[in-house]
Design a protein around this motif. Structure first.
Motif, PDB file in Angstrom:
ATOM      1  N   LEU A 215       2.825  -8.379  10.176  1.00 51.15           N
ATOM      2  CA  LEU A 215       2.898  -6.954  10.512  1.00 51.15           C
ATOM      3  C   LEU A 215       1.543  -6.483  11.004  1.00 51.15           C
ATOM      4  O   LEU A 215       0.513  -6.805  10.419  1.00 51.15           O
ATOM      5  CB  LEU A 215       3.316  -6.142   9.286  1.00 51.15           C
ATOM      6  CG  LEU A 215       4.615  -6.578   8.599  1.00 51.15           C
ATOM      7  CD1 LEU A 215       4.849  -5.757   7.348  1.00 51.15           C
ATOM      8  CD2 LEU A 215       5.791  -6.480   9.553  1.00 51.15           C
ATOM      9  N   PHE A 216       1.534  -5.697  12.070  1.00 51.42           N
ATOM     10  CA  PHE A 216       0.308  -5.177  12.659  1.00 51.42           C
ATOM     11  C   PHE A 216       0.227  -3.669  12.476  1.00 51.42           C
ATOM     12  O   PHE A 216       1.244  -2.982  12.420  1.00 51.42           O
ATOM     13  CB  PHE A 216       0.250  -5.475  14.165  1.00 51.42           C
ATOM     14  CG  PHE A 216       0.021  -6.913  14.492  1.00 51.42           C
ATOM     15  CD1 PHE A 216      -1.264  -7.421  14.564  1.00 51.42           C
ATOM     16  CD2 PHE A 216       1.079  -7.760  14.744  1.00 51.42           C
ATOM     17  CE1 PHE A 216      -1.492  -8.747  14.878  1.00 51.42           C
ATOM     18  CE2 PHE A 216       0.866  -9.087  15.059  1.00 51.42           C
ATOM     19  CZ  PHE A 216      -0.423  -9.584  15.123  1.00 51.42           C
ATOM     20  N   ASP A 217      -1.008  -3.174  12.414  1.00 46.79           N
ATOM     21  CA  ASP A 217      -1.287  -1.735  12.474  1.00 46.79           C
ATOM     22  C   ASP A 217      -0.575  -0.915  11.402  1.00 46.79           C
ATOM     23  O   ASP A 217      -0.054   0.165  11.678  1.00 46.79           O
ATOM     24  CB  ASP A 217      -0.942  -1.177  13.867  1.00 46.79           C
ATOM     25  CG  ASP A 217      -1.741  -1.840  14.962  1.00 46.79           C
ATOM     26  OD1 ASP A 217      -2.920  -2.182  14.710  1.00 46.79           O
ATOM     27  OD2 ASP A 217      -1.204  -2.013  16.061  1.00 46.79           O
ATOM     28  N   LEU A 218      -0.579  -1.414  10.161  1.00 47.93           N
ATOM     29  CA  LEU A 218       0.007  -0.640   9.067  1.00 47.93           C
ATOM     30  C   LEU A 218      -0.951   0.469   8.661  1.00 47.93           C
ATOM     31  O   LEU A 218      -2.166   0.265   8.587  1.00 47.93           O
ATOM     32  CB  LEU A 218       0.297  -1.531   7.861  1.00 47.93           C
ATOM     33  CG  LEU A 218       1.360  -2.611   8.068  1.00 47.93           C
ATOM     34  CD1 LEU A 218       1.485  -3.453   6.814  1.00 47.93           C
ATOM     35  CD2 LEU A 218       2.686  -2.003   8.441  1.00 47.93           C
ATOM     36  N   SER A 219      -0.399   1.623   8.361  1.00 48.33           N
ATOM     37  CA  SER A 219      -1.221   2.744   7.900  1.00 48.33           C
ATOM     38  C   SER A 219      -1.562   2.554   6.425  1.00 48.33           C
ATOM     39  O   SER A 219      -0.974   1.705   5.728  1.00 48.33           O
ATOM     40  CB  SER A 219      -0.456   4.057   8.084  1.00 48.33           C
ATOM     41  OG  SER A 219       0.629   4.118   7.175  1.00 48.33           O
ATOM     42  N   SER A 220      -2.483   3.354   5.927  1.00 51.38           N
ATOM     43  CA  SER A 220      -2.848   3.310   4.504  1.00 51.38           C
ATOM     44  C   SER A 220      -1.632   3.607   3.638  1.00 51.38           C
ATOM     45  O   SER A 220      -1.427   2.970   2.600  1.00 51.38           O
ATOM     46  CB  SER A 220      -3.947   4.326   4.196  1.00 51.38           C
ATOM     47  OG  SER A 220      -5.111   4.005   4.899  1.00 51.38           O
ATOM     48  N   LEU A 221      -0.818   4.561   4.058  1.00 52.52           N
ATOM     49  CA  LEU A 221       0.392   4.913   3.305  1.00 52.52           C
ATOM     50  C   LEU A 221       1.367   3.735   3.285  1.00 52.52           C
ATOM     51  O   LEU A 221       1.927   3.416   2.230  1.00 52.52           O
ATOM     52  CB  LEU A 221       1.061   6.146   3.901  1.00 52.52           C
ATOM     53  CG  LEU A 221       2.399   6.546   3.259  1.00 52.52           C
ATOM     54  CD1 LEU A 221       2.219   6.859   1.777  1.00 52.52           C
ATOM     55  CD2 LEU A 221       3.003   7.726   3.999  1.00 52.52           C
ATOM     56  N   GLU A 222       1.555   3.074   4.402  1.00 53.25           N
ATOM     57  CA  GLU A 222       2.463   1.932   4.449  1.00 53.25           C
ATOM     58  C   GLU A 222       1.975   0.807   3.548  1.00 53.25           C
ATOM     59  O   GLU A 222       2.773   0.159   2.854  1.00 53.25           O
ATOM     60  CB  GLU A 222       2.627   1.452   5.894  1.00 53.25           C
ATOM     61  CG  GLU A 222       3.395   2.432   6.752  1.00 53.25           C
ATOM     62  CD  GLU A 222       3.303   2.150   8.232  1.00 53.25           C
ATOM     63  OE1 GLU A 222       4.301   2.392   8.928  1.00 53.25           O
ATOM     64  OE2 GLU A 222       2.221   1.702   8.700  1.00 53.25           O
ATOM     65  N   LEU A 223       0.654   0.562   3.519  1.00 51.61           N
ATOM     66  CA  LEU A 223       0.112  -0.454   2.610  1.00 51.61           C
ATOM     67  C   LEU A 223       0.322  -0.073   1.152  1.00 51.61           C
ATOM     68  O   LEU A 223       0.665  -0.914   0.323  1.00 51.61           O
ATOM     69  CB  LEU A 223      -1.377  -0.684   2.883  1.00 51.61           C
ATOM     70  CG  LEU A 223      -1.695  -1.568   4.071  1.00 51.61           C
ATOM     71  CD1 LEU A 223      -3.204  -1.582   4.340  1.00 51.61           C
ATOM     72  CD2 LEU A 223      -1.191  -2.977   3.860  1.00 51.61           C
ATOM     73  N   LYS A 224       0.132   1.204   0.824  1.00 48.74           N
ATOM     74  CA  LYS A 224       0.367   1.659  -0.551  1.00 48.74           C
ATOM     75  C   LYS A 224       1.827   1.484  -0.940  1.00 48.74           C
ATOM     76  O   LYS A 224       2.140   1.095  -2.071  1.00 48.74           O
ATOM     77  CB  LYS A 224      -0.055   3.117  -0.710  1.00 48.74           C
ATOM     78  CG  LYS A 224      -1.553   3.300  -0.752  1.00 48.74           C
ATOM     79  CD  LYS A 224      -1.929   4.755  -0.904  1.00 48.74           C
ATOM     80  CE  LYS A 224      -3.443   4.910  -0.830  1.00 48.74           C
ATOM     81  NZ  LYS A 224      -3.869   6.288  -0.956  1.00 48.74           N
ATOM     82  N   LEU A 225       2.746   1.757  -0.011  1.00 49.90           N
ATOM     83  CA  LEU A 225       4.174   1.566  -0.284  1.00 49.90           C
ATOM     84  C   LEU A 225       4.499   0.092  -0.510  1.00 49.90           C
ATOM     85  O   LEU A 225       5.262  -0.244  -1.418  1.00 49.90           O
ATOM     86  CB  LEU A 225       5.016   2.136   0.854  1.00 49.90           C
ATOM     87  CG  LEU A 225       5.045   3.655   0.958  1.00 49.90           C
ATOM     88  CD1 LEU A 225       5.720   4.092   2.258  1.00 49.90           C
ATOM     89  CD2 LEU A 225       5.743   4.277  -0.237  1.00 49.90           C
ATOM     90  N   LEU A 226       3.924  -0.783   0.295  1.00 56.15           N
ATOM     91  CA  LEU A 226       4.119  -2.225   0.082  1.00 56.15           C
ATOM     92  C   LEU A 226       3.538  -2.665  -1.259  1.00 56.15           C
ATOM     93  O   LEU A 226       4.156  -3.450  -1.985  1.00 56.15           O
ATOM     94  CB  LEU A 226       3.479  -3.027   1.213  1.00 56.15           C
ATOM     95  CG  LEU A 226       4.310  -3.206   2.466  1.00 56.15           C
ATOM     96  CD1 LEU A 226       3.478  -3.875   3.564  1.00 56.15           C
ATOM     97  CD2 LEU A 226       5.554  -4.018   2.196  1.00 56.15           C
ATOM     98  N   ASP A 227       2.342  -2.182  -1.600  1.00 59.22           N
ATOM     99  CA  ASP A 227       1.734  -2.502  -2.890  1.00 59.22           C
ATOM    100  C   ASP A 227       2.647  -2.064  -4.036  1.00 59.22           C
ATOM    101  O   ASP A 227       2.842  -2.805  -5.007  1.00 59.22           O
ATOM    102  CB  ASP A 227       0.366  -1.824  -3.047  1.00 59.22           C
ATOM    103  CG  ASP A 227      -0.720  -2.465  -2.194  1.00 59.22           C
ATOM    104  OD1 ASP A 227      -0.516  -3.587  -1.691  1.00 59.22           O
ATOM    105  OD2 ASP A 227      -1.770  -1.825  -2.045  1.00 59.22           O
TER     106      ASP A 227
END
Length: 90
Positions: free
Chosen positions: A20-32
């Motif tokens: 996955l490319f260009d994930l936002s901080s929010l998207e990373l937090k959701l994945l975490d």
């Protein structure tokens, strides 16, 4: 589908997965949150090798080329620095 990588000491070990490319901080937090980062998995810096970029869609080739370790346009193999969820349990 396994959401993370099991560590190996083998230099020939490999896994298939989605990059996955260009994930936002929010998207990373959701994945975490989804992966329960720090409980079962740890998001870790890794390097991935994409063996044959030439078979990918042209837009994906551009993303891989722009984010890889090579400065030329040679598309046979690319190494990218990224992150993966590594399994913490035995």
């Amino acid at each position: 589908v396994y959401p993370g990588v099991i560590p190996s000491t083998s230099t020939s070990a490999s896994v298939e997965g989605a990059l996955l490319f260009d994930l936002s901080s929010l998207e990373l937090k959701l994945l975490d949150y989804f992966e329960e980062e720090g409980v079962d998995y740890e998001r870790t810096d890794i390097q991935v090798q994409i063996p044959d970029v030439s078979s990918l869609d042209e837009d994906i080739q551009t993303l891989v080329t722009n984010n890889s370790n090579k400065d030329d346009n040679y598309l046979s193999s690319r190494i990218l620095k990224t992150q993966a969820y590594i399994w913490l349990k035995d």
